[in-house]
Structure formats: structure tokens, C-alpha cells
Design an enzyme around this catalytic site. Structure first.
Site, short mmCIF file in Angstrom:
data_model
loop_
_atom_site.label_atom_id
_atom_site.label_comp_id
_atom_site.label_asym_id
_atom_site.label_seq_id
_atom_site.Cartn_x
_atom_site.Cartn_y
_atom_site.Cartn_z
N SER A 173 4.08 -1.41 -0.68
CA SER A 173 5.17 -0.66 -0.06
C SER A 173 6.38 -0.55 -0.98
CB SER A 173 5.58 -1.28 1.28
OG SER A 173 5.52 -2.67 1.24
N HIS B 247 -0.29 4.57 1.07
CA HIS B 247 0.68 3.71 1.75
C HIS B 247 0.63 3.94 3.25
CE1 HIS B 247 5.15 2.72 2.61
NE2 HIS B 247 4.41 1.65 2.73
N GLU C 93 1.42 7.88 3.35
CA GLU C 93 2.00 8.44 2.12
C GLU C 93 1.00 8.25 0.99
OE1 GLU C 93 6.86 7.93 1.96
OE2 GLU C 93 5.64 6.18 1.64
N ASN D 68 10.42 4.97 3.20
CA ASN D 68 11.21 3.74 3.22
C ASN D 68 12.62 3.93 2.67
OD1 ASN D 68 9.24 2.36 4.49
ND2 ASN D 68 8.47 1.28 2.69
#
Ligand code: NAD
Length: 733
Positions: A443, A464, A476, A514
Site C-alpha cells: 500500500s 492494490h 488500483e 491513499n
């Protein structure tokens, strides 16, 4: 009869069967041509005295998904053109008449004097279910795949072809409103219990059952057209009505914060419609529908949540010249929290899975998670024991890397430590075949950096997932510097196989989602440090349209993880890359108070064993200053929370991390719940206009600091009067 989209035949007993089967399409949708055909069918049934009535069914594997939303979008464009060229009044007249064509057609069917029955198998949603509701009798198959419902609210619309009025006359008002607000897909037995359909039968018998109803003298008069009809909840202005409507208003506010005009229109259409006879009630519904169809919220939601999501799911970003990549067996290394979820979704999609961890026990523990998830489904009646056995038989738990040998794709989800990952990469690459693709679920670690440990970086990629894997629909896909087209195609094919939505992003710290989430949480932290009461921050987040407030979100992710990321960022990118106020707050919470988040029941909130979470009273003592709540500009709090995320999305776009606005929009809604009524983080800017957005950023920058400074790419776009979608279209042309 000249029909393109239906077959029409009449049996010896004088019962007609109209089979909806559009040529060249895998699924039936409502188009102007379908409306014309239906109109001809109604006329033919009425005109022929030998025909007793008609059954409508589908010739496809499934009934229909409803109206063609591109048609509705086209209507909006036509309205805009007419309004420019001939003025608002003429445009609105055209728009109103066109947008209620389906309503009038269905009403014609309902009042034509001959009985109609719908025989439904598979999906029957939106405008298609409104057709079934206009029929005098509805039989649905008991098949696992059969679903009925009115999901229009999910794309910012509402059922505008009689749906709100007929549903509100079939069940208690409270239940009807709930069904219309939720837009859920309803299973056959539930639909019958709710009074939405009359009968459930095996797939092979639905047409026959519908015909039997007709032959037994089924009535051609809908319940609400009977002289003594009473709505199930009685009159709106009655003691029962007074028990329903005030709470309904309150629930509407609580659930939508007034952000969804379509939800409000549902409330209004049902409230006003129930006080009127059906024809007038339908006209009221049509007026609201025409208004909602022109709303920016509907335009934004249709574009992102229907069109763009559909395009991404169908492989809009897949390299065209790479052939099908074989994908039968998937390896998952690391059977922890994420790996276990990845193994489950893969096996659930029918793929063979090899789940590897440091010990067989650890791998088996990961497999047990799949057992738990299917068992929960069985408890809810959504799966059978045989499904569980089959799914578990597809997961081989192991501690031996050699078992990965025949995998087409291996995904690692081991500890977030570059050294551990490098070891795993080497061990996996030593056993897999030359064509196999290696993916990391990291991540935070850049993919190009991890790929340095790979002997075949062109076959190395990031996949991801978001947690919990089985629930979150976004994935992702991260392209490293050396990632090749075939690895990208393989990753996209895999995400498609597990029925999730992919976005393709270029390698950068935090990737896309994120980074935006981080900005949201940071803003919440800074508001707290400024002295805004914590409850106000949380309410501002929710009222802005986010699923949870920023402090709550941080508790879910882990307050300690936030601090860890701040420290790692500082170590790698220097002092200036982190916000010292945030670092102070997180340090005080984690190191000073041992508050790690939901995981230890202590974060921004307290999580008692029994009862609801509550904001931790000690937060007040951590505030360096405290503001008078009455002096806080609440609208500005809401703006800050959305603007900071949209701004971060615009930065990722400017930096080339995200390259397609559809991906930023879909990714922001599916990945972190960015206020869906906006259509996503970039649509939020586009619909406001880049110039206005830049102006807003400058105002916030002057009041709150440089984090609100708009990037040069956005300023340039604002100066040109451009939009993200406009620029993307120009580049594609
Ligand atoms: P976790 O600690 O729950 O699981 C890691 C697993 O990897 C453990 O079972 C461990 O035994 C195993 N493992 C460690 N070294 C191994 C080795 N050499 N060989 C085989 N197995 C080994 O961690 P997690 O939360 O599942 O995270 C895993 C990865 O997913 C991390 O890279 C993390 O950044 C990423 N990720 C996590 C989340 C999240 O919300 N937790 C979200 C997206 C991505």
C-alpha cells in the site's frame, strides 16, 4: 405487425405472448424503438377481439436492466441545445413531453381494457420493472439470478415511469419509501412478501402461470383504478399519515443531508401523488422526473457510476493488442488479513488458488477465513453447503513455494517491509514459469523500487486491494517504470475475473486513493488542532457527503498507522513533507495516550464492549486552542473536507499518476466514498468550474495555508475555461 424488438404470437386460446428479444444485444434495454414496438403491441391486442390479453416475457437469459441511460443523457443534451437556440420554455416543454413518454405508454397499457401479465426471469430493474408494475399481474421465476427492483437512486435518478406511484399504492408508505431510497435488488420470495409480485414459479413455468391467470379471467383494471381503492397506509392527511410523514422527512435528512435531489423528489412525488388520482399523480411524478433528469447530480452520477464504471469494468484501459492472458491458477503469498481476502475473492471467481504463508498453520488460518465468509453467506441463504465445499476445494494452503510453480499470476501480501518482500520475490520467481506475472499488494512502497528485486521487472506490477477485500469494489493497478503491457493486461483480466473495478495508476508514493484519503484525514486533524469541536468535524464530513467523518476513518485505518506513515514520509522525504501539527497530535495520541484506533478500542473515539462508540472526551485537552462553536463557519468546514481531497486528486492528475478522469472519479467513490452526488473528485471540480474551484482554493489558502494552493496545471485549466473531461476528450481525439 411490424416489430423489431419483440416476437408476437397468439395461442389457440386467444392469449398473446410478446417476447422481448432485441437483435444484436445481449440484454434488453428500453430505447425509443422498444417504446414504439410496445405501443404497436398494445394497439394490436386492443384491436383484435380474438385476443383475450397478453403476456410479456423476455427471449434473453434475463429480463432487462431498464432504460438506456445514454438515451436519457442524450435527452439532457437535446434540452441544452434547444434552450440555447429556442429558449427555456420551448426546451422545457420538449423535455417534459419526451421524459414522460414511457409513463404515458405504461399507463396506456394499464388502462387499455385488456389484461397484461409479466413473466419475469433474471434481472428486471428500473424502467423494466416499471413495465412489470404497469402490468396487471406479475409472475417471477424462483431462480437464484432473478432480481426485481428500482435502483435509479443509485445514479441520482428516481423511478420516473410510474414506479414511485405504483409502489406507494402496493405497500405501506414507509416500506415503499425505504424501497425507493435504497434501490436494492430484491429476490423473488422477498418481492412476493412485499406485494411487488403476485406469484413465484420455476423458470420453465412462468409464461404458463401468467397465461393461466389470464385464462382464468384476470382483471384488466389495476387496483388503484378500482372505484373503492384505498392505499395500504390510508390517506396522507390522517392519523396514520401523521405517523409516517414527519419521521420520513427526518429519515430523509439523516440519510442524505439534503445532498441528493432525487431522494427529495421521491419524497415529494409520493407525498403529493398519494393525494391524487393516478393520472394526475403520474403527471406530478413526471414533473419531478424532468427536473431531476436535468440536475447536475444526476448528470454526474450517471456519467461516473454508470457509464465510466461500465467502461472500466469492460476493459477500457486494457492494452488492445495483447491477446487473452491465460488465468487459471493464482498464487497468493502471505495469508494474513489481506492475503486471506484475496484468496477468497479469487476462489469465489472460480480460479484455482495456492495460498502460501510461512507455516502450513498460517496458510490454513488464511483459508479458514474463506470458510467463514461462505458460511456467513450460507446463514443468510445466499449460498449452499455445496458452494462452500467447491470453493474451499479450489484453495490449496501450503508453506512450500514449489506449489506456486504452475501459477499464471502470483500476488504477494506479506509484511510491508521491502526486505521481506525482496526475499519473497526471489523465492517466487525461482519457481514460477517464464510467462507468469508477479504482483505486489503493497500500500505504500513504490512498485519500481520493489521491482529492483525482480529478475523480470516487465512482468512485475502492483495490484492494490482495499480492505476488507471481499467488500471493497475498487482495485488500483500500479504500473512500475518497467512494467510491460502484458503484465498490465493480465492484471486487468484478473480484476475483471473477480468482478471488481480497476483503475490504472502510475507509480508514486501513496498511488491515488491513499493520497486523497490522507488529505481528508489530515484536514480533520488540523481542524481539531485549530480548536473545532470534534463532533462538528465529524458532522461536517458526513454532511459533506462522506460515509464517515475523518476522525472516525482514522480510527478504522489505525491512528498508529497514520503516525507510522508520517514518520516514514519524514525519514524518506524530509521535514517539509509532513505537517508538524498533525505529527504532534498523532504522537500525543499514540505515544502519550496509547490510543491506536478501533483495534484497541481507543482512538479518537472510545469503543465500549457494549453500546455505541463515543468521541473520547480527552480530545479537548489535546487541543492547543479552542474555538467557540457558534463562531465556526460550518459550511467552510464542509468545503475544506471536500476541496482538500479534490485538490489532491487534481495534483495526482497533474503529475500523471492518474491519466484518465474517469478513473479518478470512479476510484474516489469506490475507493474512499468521495461524496457520490458530485460524481467523484474531479467531477466535483468540473461541475463547479475550474475557475470557481481555483478561486475557492485561493480563499482557503489565504485562511488556512499553502496546502490549499492549487497546482499550476489546474490554474492553467481554469484560465482556459477547460475541464478534466474536455481535456481528456481532446487528447483522445
Ligand atoms: P498481515 O500482517 O495481516 O499479513 C501478512 C502475512 O504475511 C502474515 O500472515 C505473515 O505470516 C505472512 N508472511 C510474512 N512473511 C512471509 C514470507 N516470507 N512468506 C510467506 N508469508 C509471509 O498484513 P496485511 O494487513 O494483510 O498486509 C499485507 C500487505 O498488504 C502489506 O503489504 C500491506 O501494506 C498491504 N495492504 C494492507 C491493507 C490493509 O488495510 N491492511 C490494504 C492494502 C494493502
Amino acid at each position: 405487425m411490424n416489430l423489431t424488438n419483440f416476437r408476437f404470437e397468439t395461442d389457440a386460446d386467444g392469449v398473446a405472448l410478446a417476447t422481448w428479444d432485441m437483435p444484436g444485444r445481449s440484454m434488453n434495454v428500453i430505447t425509443p424503438e422498444v417504446m414504439d414496438d410496445l405501443n404497436r403491441i398494445i394497439d394490436a391486442v386492443v384491436a383484435d377481439s380474438a385476443i383475450k390479453g397478453c403476456v410479456i416475457t423476455s427471449g434473453k437469459d434475463t429480463f432487462s436492466g431498464g432504460a438506456d441511460l445514454t438515451m436519457l443523457q442524450g435527452l439532457g443534451a437535446e434540452y441544452a441545445r434547444l434552450s440555447r437556440e429556442r429558449g427555456e420554455e420551448e426546451a422545457m416543454t420538449f423535455f417534459f413531453e419526451e421524459s414522460r413518454r414511457l409513463t404515458l405508454l405504461y399507463r396506456k397499457l394499464e388502462t387499455c381494457g385488456k389484461p397484461f401479465a409479466a413473466a419475469v426471469h433474471g434481472t428486471c430493474l428500473g424502467g423494466a420493472f416499471e413495465l412489470a408494475l404497469a402490468c396487471h399481474h406479475r409472475v417471477v421465476s424462483d431462480d437464484d439470478k432473478t432480481r426485481v427492483g428500482l435502483p435509479e437512486i443509485k445514479v441520482g435518478l428516481f423511478p420516473g415511469a410510474g414506479g414511485t406511484q405504483r409502489v406507494a399504492r402496493l405497500m405501506q408508505t414507509g416500506d415503499a419509501l425505504q424501497m425507493l431510497f435504497k434501490g436494492e435488488q430484491i429476490r423473488p420470495l422477498m418481492a412476493r412478501n412485499m406485494g411487488l409480485v403476485h406469484a413465484v414459479a420455476p423458470r420453465g413455468e412462468i409464461v404458463q402461470k401468467a397465461k393461466e391467470w389470464l385464462k382464468a379471467g384476470g382483471s384488466a383494471v389495476a387496483p388503484w383504478d378500482q372505484p373503492k381503492f384505498k392505499a395500504p397506509s390510508g390517506k396522507v392527511y390522517s392519523p396514520a399519515g401523521m405517523m409516517t410523514w414527519p419521521p420520513a422527512n427526518a429519515i430523509y435528512r439523516r440519510e442524505t443531508h439534503d445532498n441528493y435531489p432525487a431522494a427529495k423528489a421521491i419524497l415529494q412525488a409520493v407525498y403529493e401523488g398519494l393525494q391524487l388520482p393516478m393520472d394526475l399523480a403520474l403527471k406530478v411524478e413526471s414533473r419531478y422526473f424532468a427536473k431531476i433528469l436535468r440536475s447536475p447530480e444526476a448528470a454526474a452520477m450517471i456519467r461516473t457510476l454508470f457509464l465510466s464504471m461500465g467502461e472500466l469494468n469492460k476493459g477500457a484501459r486494457r492494452p488492445k493488442d495483447v491477446g487473452a492472458v491465460p488465468l487459471k491458477k493464482v498464487g497468493v503469498v502471505g495469508a494474513g488479513f489481506m492475503g486471506a481476502g484475496i484468496a477468497y475473492v479469487s476462489a469465489n471467481a472460480g480460479l484455482e488458488v495456492v495460498l502460501v504463508d510461512q507455516s502450513t498453520e498460517a496458510a490454513e488460518k488464511g483459508k479458514a477465513y474463506a470458510h467463514k465468509l461462505v458460511s456467513d453467506q450460507i446463514m443468510k441463504g445466499r449460498a449452499k453447503t455445496a458452494d462452500r465445499d467447491a470453493l474451499l476445494s479450489r484453495i490449496a494452503a501450503s508453506a512450500d513455494y514449489a506449489d506456486l510453480a504452475a501459477c499464471d499470476l502470483v500476488i504477494e501480501a506479506v509484511f510491508e517491509d521491502p526486505k521481506v518482500k525482496a526475499e519473497v520475490i526471489a523465492k517466487v520467481e525461482a519457481v514460477i514459469g517464464p510467462d507468469a506475472v508477479f504482483a505486489s499488494n503493497t500500500s505504500t512502497l513504490p512498485i519500481s523500487g520493489l521491482a529492483k528485486a525482480s529478475g523480470r521487472p516487465e512482468q512485475f506490477i502492483g495490484i492494490h486491494f482495499f480492505s476488507p477485500v471481499e467488500k471493497m469494489m475498487l482495485v488500483e493497478i500500479i504500473r512500475g517504470k518497467a512494467t510491460g503491457e502484458r503484465a498490465l493486461a493480465a492484471a486487468l483480466d484478473y480484476v475483471r475475473a473477480i468482478k471488481k473495478t480497476p483503475i490504472v495508476v502510475n507509480d508514486a508514493r501513496g498511488f491515488f486513493a491513499n493520497r486523497c484519503v490522507g488529505a481528508y484525514i489530515l484536514e480533520g486533524h488540523l481542524m481539531l488542532a485549530e480548536g473545532v469541536p470534534a463532533a462538528m468535524i465529524e458532522n461536517a464530513g458526513r454532511q459533506a457527503g462522506m460515509p464517515v467523518g475523518p476522525l472516525s476513518l482514522n480510527d478504522e485505518v489505525g491512528v498508529d498507522l497514520a503516525l507510522k506513515i508520517v514518520k516514514a514520509t519524514k525519514a524518506q522525504a524530509g521535514e517539509n513533507a509532513v505537517n508538524p501539527t498533525q505529527e504532534r497530535l498523532l504522537t500525543a495520541l499514540v505515544e502519550g495516550e496509547g490510543r491506536l484506533g478501533r483495534k484497541n478500542r481507543k482512538g479518537f473515539y472510545d469503543y465500549p464492549e457494549q453500546g455505541q462508540k463515543k468521541l473520547w472526551p480527552g480530545l479537548r485537552d489535546l487541543q492547543e486552542t479552542r474555538l467557540d462553536p457558534d463562531a465556526v463557519d460550518f459550511q467552510e468546514l464542509k468545503q475544506r473536507l471536500l476541496v482538500t481531497q479534490a485538490l489532491e486528486a487534481a495534483r495526482t492528475f497533474g503529475e500523471g499518476v492518474v491519466t484518465d478522469p474517469r478513473e479518478a472519479d470512479v476510484g474516489s467513490i469506490l475507493g474512499f466514498g468521495f461524496a457520490p452526488f458530485t460524481g467523484g473528485a474531479l467531477s466535483y471540480i468540473d461541475f463547479m468550474g475550474a475557475a470557481r474551484f481555483v478561486e475557492l482554493c485561493r480563499t482557503l489558502e489565504a485562511r488556512h495555508g499553502a496546502r490549499f494552493s492549487p497546482p499550476a496545471t489546474l490554474v492553467a485549466m481554469a484560465e482556459k475555461g477547460g475541464t478534466f473531461y474536455g481535456e481528456a476528450a481532446r487528447q483522445a481525439a
